[in-house]
Design an enzyme around this catalytic site. Structure first.
Site: not given
Length: 381
Positions: A119-120
């Site tokens: 994620r990110d």
């Protein structure tokens, strides 16, 4: 009259103009009418013990009465609750506790599932599951925690808009991780939609991010990137209740409505008219489609009261920009046919990351909370 006042007066007219673009057109194909969107009378869940309420109490004790009153006003608004850490049984229990607390108050919780691998792009909010299997078990437990009670779930902020295939994201190999991401998002949709009263929205970035159509990224070696419409389709949006825009960002509501309407019209053309790509923005704006045939969306208005930030040297427009403001209050009464709700998905006062003076991502930052409350549009009081 200052620029902010002109913007505030112009906003309802701008939204009304965008709403007219949806229109009632002569279309025959069936749309996503099997989805049941949050009713206009929905009351979203307000946490009884939040960072804002605790900060208000602390400031009042210090004699900062005006600041305390602003924080008390923030604390009265429903905000989303994020689930970001490992442990299937732990997430099941935590989700169940929130859902039951909301049910006791006859309110609907807004929950954010934020645990997808990589994620990110492993930046400020790095983390998530260590494998696809771990994510499947985690999201299954998340869904089990909701059961057949009412909940709105925002699925994986940036999960589709920020993939490992982005040219600057040095995670790979893309030929393995991109299909994995789509499998994970699809699994989340199916697991969550087993709940009879769970409303599911796939995060789709914001109006100044991904193009509607596929494009050549143009960074050195040509790399074909998927546009947001293809990403939503491959992520399973047709089995969800819609998509979410502006999570943790600052784009004006009118801009988001216009962009979301174009995305929705293109989804309609792709799924019902056999189109292989989106037409021009002007053609999409002119297209008349009844809203019942189109994919709905929700907007994060937690920090867009002053719109986006124009960064100076060494600054960014997305990470803790100064002088922003709270936007439209959370409600399912948006008066815009395609917009199911204005939500405060990003929790006001929680940092974007260690940038522009901020603490680590997700950490409470009283100064930012006060800045947002002070610049709220419409005003908090």
């Amino acid at each position: 009259m200052d620029k902010g006042a002109r913007r505030r007066r112009a906003l309802p007219a701008a939204l009304a103009a965008v709403a007219l673009l949806i229109g009632g057109g002569g279309v025959a194909a069936a749309g996503p009418g099997h989805h049941h969107h949050p009713s206009r009378g929905t009351s979203f869940y307000v946490e009884p013990d939040s960072n804002a309420s605790r900060q208000a109490a602390a400031w009042r004790a210090e004699g900062r009465v005006a600041d305390a009153e602003l924080m008390e006003a923030v604390a009265k608004q429903p905000t989303a609750i994020w689930f970001t850490t490992a442990g299937a049984e732990q997430v099941r229990t935590r989700v169940r506790d929130v859902v039951r607390a909301a049910k006791r108050k006859n309110q609907v919780p807004v929950l954010v599932a934020y645990f997808v691998p990589y994620r990110d792009c492993s930046q400020w909010s790095a983390g998530g599951a260590l494998s696809e299997q771990e994510y499947r078990e985690w999201i299954d437990a998340f869904a089990a925690g909701i059961g057949d009670d009412k909940a709105v779930v925002i699925v994986e902020p940036d999960g589709l808009a920020l993939m490992t295939s982005e040219p600057w994201c040095a995670i790979g190999p893309d030929e393995e991780l991109v299909p994995q991401r789509f499998r994970e998002i699809n699994h989340a949709v199916d697991a969550l939609k087993r709940g009879r009263r769970t409303k599911v929205y796939l995060d789709a970035g914001h109006s100044a991010w991904q193009a509607l159509n596929d494009y050549d990224a143009g960074y050195g070696e040509p790399r074909q990137q998927l546009g947001i419409v293809n990403r939503l389709l491959r992520g399973g949006v047709t089995r969800a209740d819609g998509f979410a825009l502006n999570t943790s960002n600052y784009r004006y509501t009118a801009d988001l409505v216009q962009y979301g309407t174009r995305v929705s019209k293109c989804l309609y053309l792709r799924t019902h008219r056999g189109a292989t790509a989106c037409p021009t923005d002007a053609e999409l704006d002119a297209l008349r489609v009844h809203e019942r045939k189109m994919t709905h969306f929700v907007l994060d208005t937690s920090r867009n009261g002053q719109g986006h930030y124009t960064p100076g040297e060494g600054e960014t427009d997305w990470c803790n920009p100064p002088d922003r403001g709270l936007g439209e209050r959370p409600t399912a009464r948006t008066r815009i046919p395609l917009v199911d709700a204005f939500l405060w998905i990003k929790r006001p006062g929680e940092s974007d990351g260690e940038c522009q003076g901020g603490p680590p991502a997700g950490q409470w930052w009283p100064e930012q909370a006060l800045d947002l409350a002070t610049h709220a549009t419409p005003p908090l009081r």
